[in-house]
Design a protein around this motif. Sequence first.
Motif, PDB file in Angstrom:
ATOM      1  N   ARG A 273       0.837  -1.208   0.000  1.00  0.00           N
ATOM      2  CA  ARG A 273       0.000   0.000   0.000  1.00  0.00           C
ATOM      3  C   ARG A 273       0.871   1.257   0.000  1.00  0.00           C
ATOM      4  NH1 ARG A 273      -3.127  -3.016   3.702  1.00  0.00           N
ATOM      5  NH2 ARG A 273      -2.189  -1.903   5.472  1.00  0.00           N
ATOM      6  N   GLU A 274       1.919   1.248   0.807  1.00  0.00           N
ATOM      7  CA  GLU A 274       2.805   2.408   0.871  1.00  0.00           C
ATOM      8  C   GLU A 274       3.547   2.611  -0.447  1.00  0.00           C
ATOM      9  OE1 GLU A 274       5.335   2.085   4.258  1.00  0.00           O
ATOM     10  OE2 GLU A 274       3.685   2.236   5.706  1.00  0.00           O
ATOM     11  N   ALA A 275       3.997   1.515  -1.049  1.00  0.00           N
ATOM     12  CA  ALA A 275       4.690   1.606  -2.335  1.00  0.00           C
ATOM     13  C   ALA A 275       3.750   2.108  -3.420  1.00  0.00           C
ATOM     14  CB  ALA A 275       5.266   0.242  -2.720  1.00  0.00           C
ATOM     15  N   GLN A 276       2.502   1.635  -3.392  1.00  0.00           N
ATOM     16  CA  GLN A 276       1.518   2.072  -4.383  1.00  0.00           C
ATOM     17  C   GLN A 276       1.248   3.566  -4.253  1.00  0.00           C
ATOM     18  OE1 GLN A 276      -0.038  -0.006  -6.819  1.00  0.00           O
ATOM     19  NE2 GLN A 276      -0.462   2.034  -7.626  1.00  0.00           N
ATOM     20  N   LYS A 277       1.158   4.042  -3.022  1.00  0.00           N
ATOM     21  CA  LYS A 277       0.927   5.468  -2.798  1.00  0.00           C
ATOM     22  C   LYS A 277       2.089   6.291  -3.339  1.00  0.00           C
ATOM     23  CE  LYS A 277       0.181   8.910   0.843  1.00  0.00           C
ATOM     24  NZ  LYS A 277       0.142   9.155   2.319  1.00  0.00           N
ATOM     25  N   ALA A 278       3.315   5.879  -3.042  1.00  0.00           N
ATOM     26  CA  ALA A 278       4.503   6.590  -3.528  1.00  0.00           C
ATOM     27  C   ALA A 278       4.560   6.557  -5.053  1.00  0.00           C
ATOM     28  CB  ALA A 278       5.766   5.969  -2.936  1.00  0.00           C
ATOM     29  N   PHE A 279       4.203   5.412  -5.633  1.00  0.00           N
ATOM     30  CA  PHE A 279       4.207   5.254  -7.092  1.00  0.00           C
ATOM     31  C   PHE A 279       3.201   6.202  -7.738  1.00  0.00           C
ATOM     32  CE2 PHE A 279       2.564   3.303 -10.946  1.00  0.00           C
ATOM     33  CZ  PHE A 279       3.725   2.991 -11.636  1.00  0.00           C
ATOM     34  N   ASP A 280       1.989   6.234  -7.223  1.00  0.00           N
ATOM     35  CA  ASP A 280       0.939   7.089  -7.787  1.00  0.00           C
ATOM     36  C   ASP A 280       1.333   8.566  -7.706  1.00  0.00           C
ATOM     37  OD1 ASP A 280      -0.547   4.855  -8.326  1.00  0.00           O
ATOM     38  OD2 ASP A 280      -1.830   5.036  -6.557  1.00  0.00           O
ATOM     39  N   GLU A 281       1.947   8.955  -6.598  1.00  0.00           N
ATOM     40  CA  GLU A 281       2.365  10.348  -6.435  1.00  0.00           C
ATOM     41  C   GLU A 281       3.465  10.706  -7.433  1.00  0.00           C
ATOM     42  OE1 GLU A 281       3.493  10.873  -2.386  1.00  0.00           O
ATOM     43  OE2 GLU A 281       1.425  10.843  -1.619  1.00  0.00           O
ATOM     44  N   ALA A 282       4.390   9.796  -7.664  1.00  0.00           N
ATOM     45  CA  ALA A 282       5.479  10.050  -8.616  1.00  0.00           C
ATOM     46  C   ALA A 282       4.943  10.183 -10.037  1.00  0.00           C
ATOM     47  CB  ALA A 282       6.515   8.928  -8.536  1.00  0.00           C
ATOM     48  N   VAL A 283       4.030   9.288 -10.415  1.00  0.00           N
ATOM     49  CA  VAL A 283       3.439   9.347 -11.755  1.00  0.00           C
ATOM     50  C   VAL A 283       2.681  10.655 -11.950  1.00  0.00           C
ATOM     51  CG1 VAL A 283       1.695   8.326 -13.274  1.00  0.00           C
ATOM     52  CG2 VAL A 283       3.301   6.846 -12.050  1.00  0.00           C
ATOM     53  N   ALA A 284       1.898  11.034 -10.957  1.00  0.00           N
ATOM     54  CA  ALA A 284       1.101  12.261 -11.046  1.00  0.00           C
ATOM     55  C   ALA A 284       2.007  13.487 -11.176  1.00  0.00           C
ATOM     56  CB  ALA A 284       0.196  12.396  -9.825  1.00  0.00           C
ATOM     57  N   TYR A 285       3.107  13.492 -10.440  1.00  0.00           N
ATOM     58  CA  TYR A 285       4.008  14.652 -10.482  1.00  0.00           C
ATOM     59  C   TYR A 285       4.698  14.748 -11.844  1.00  0.00           C
ATOM     60  CZ  TYR A 285       7.328  18.206  -9.084  1.00  0.00           C
ATOM     61  OH  TYR A 285       8.046  19.365  -9.017  1.00  0.00           O
ATOM     62  N   LEU A 286       5.096  13.619 -12.390  1.00  0.00           N
ATOM     63  CA  LEU A 286       5.722  13.642 -13.721  1.00  0.00           C
ATOM     64  C   LEU A 286       4.741  14.153 -14.773  1.00  0.00           C
ATOM     65  CD1 LEU A 286       7.841  10.355 -13.804  1.00  0.00           C
ATOM     66  CD2 LEU A 286       8.684  12.701 -13.873  1.00  0.00           C
ATOM     67  N   GLU A 287       3.491  13.724 -14.667  1.00  0.00           N
ATOM     68  CA  GLU A 287       2.478  14.212 -15.605  1.00  0.00           C
ATOM     69  C   GLU A 287       2.303  15.717 -15.474  1.00  0.00           C
ATOM     70  OE1 GLU A 287       0.789  12.757 -18.071  1.00  0.00           O
ATOM     71  OE2 GLU A 287       2.054  11.001 -17.695  1.00  0.00           O
TER      72      GLU A 287
END
Length: 269
Positions: free
Chosen positions: A220-234
Amino acid sequence: MADLLAGFKEVTAKKYADQAQFFLNAFWPENGKDAEDVWKYWNKIVELDLDKKKEGCDLDEFNAHRFLESNGETKRVVELRETLRTIDRDFNKRMALIEFLLFRYKQEVKELMSRPQGSNEEELKKAQAKLNLVQAALEEVRKAEEAQRQAVAELKAEEDAYNTKLSTLEAKSKDATSPIVQRNKSAAELAQAKQEDPLPLRKAKISSEAALRKVEKQVREAQKAFDEAVAYLEEIKKGGGVAQGSIWWMERELKEAQKYLPKSKQTKI
């Protein structure tokens, strides 16, 4: 000329991944389409750098020859050495990744050093920090999964030992060749053993369940970090002066990283 060479030496001293991004940032209009191949070259040179791996910046002559051969430069040693001399733009008798990329895509040092690297350096640093969080979180997932595998193995060992004990006692309780006293004793021990799991088995079950919960939490923590990174790159892709090569590289790293997430959580990047 001296300033140009000095600047280029600074680039060849960067880690392999940074060299790849420097090249892609500079030549994105011409070589953006080759980014996946650049990624593959990076993986290969890291593989051949036996001492420093991802932290390295160049290969010695022997491993440079191996790298060239793995990428289609099947020549005699003398010819490979001559090719390496052509590639070695900073004349240190070693091959940096960016030197190979300039050779492979027929680009020049002067042009490389004159091209912009993007004006969004601070945003890229923040994006890299978010990517680092993803990788750290995934490392915790891998550790939790390993702990879970060990817990499951211990549980199976305890279950096997318990089942073996039950089978042995049952066989003894039914062994017509044994004295009745011994059979009755085995039957009593069997009945008692079936009443409750032994302490080691109970502990193993608790440990296995706890390990599973830890894996789920880390995912869950990794998924949250992943989603935040993708959103920021976009988000930063929408701005001007974007370093296209670095953005592509981070997205490619995220694509690689999400392989360690459950398939149900994976998204198209």
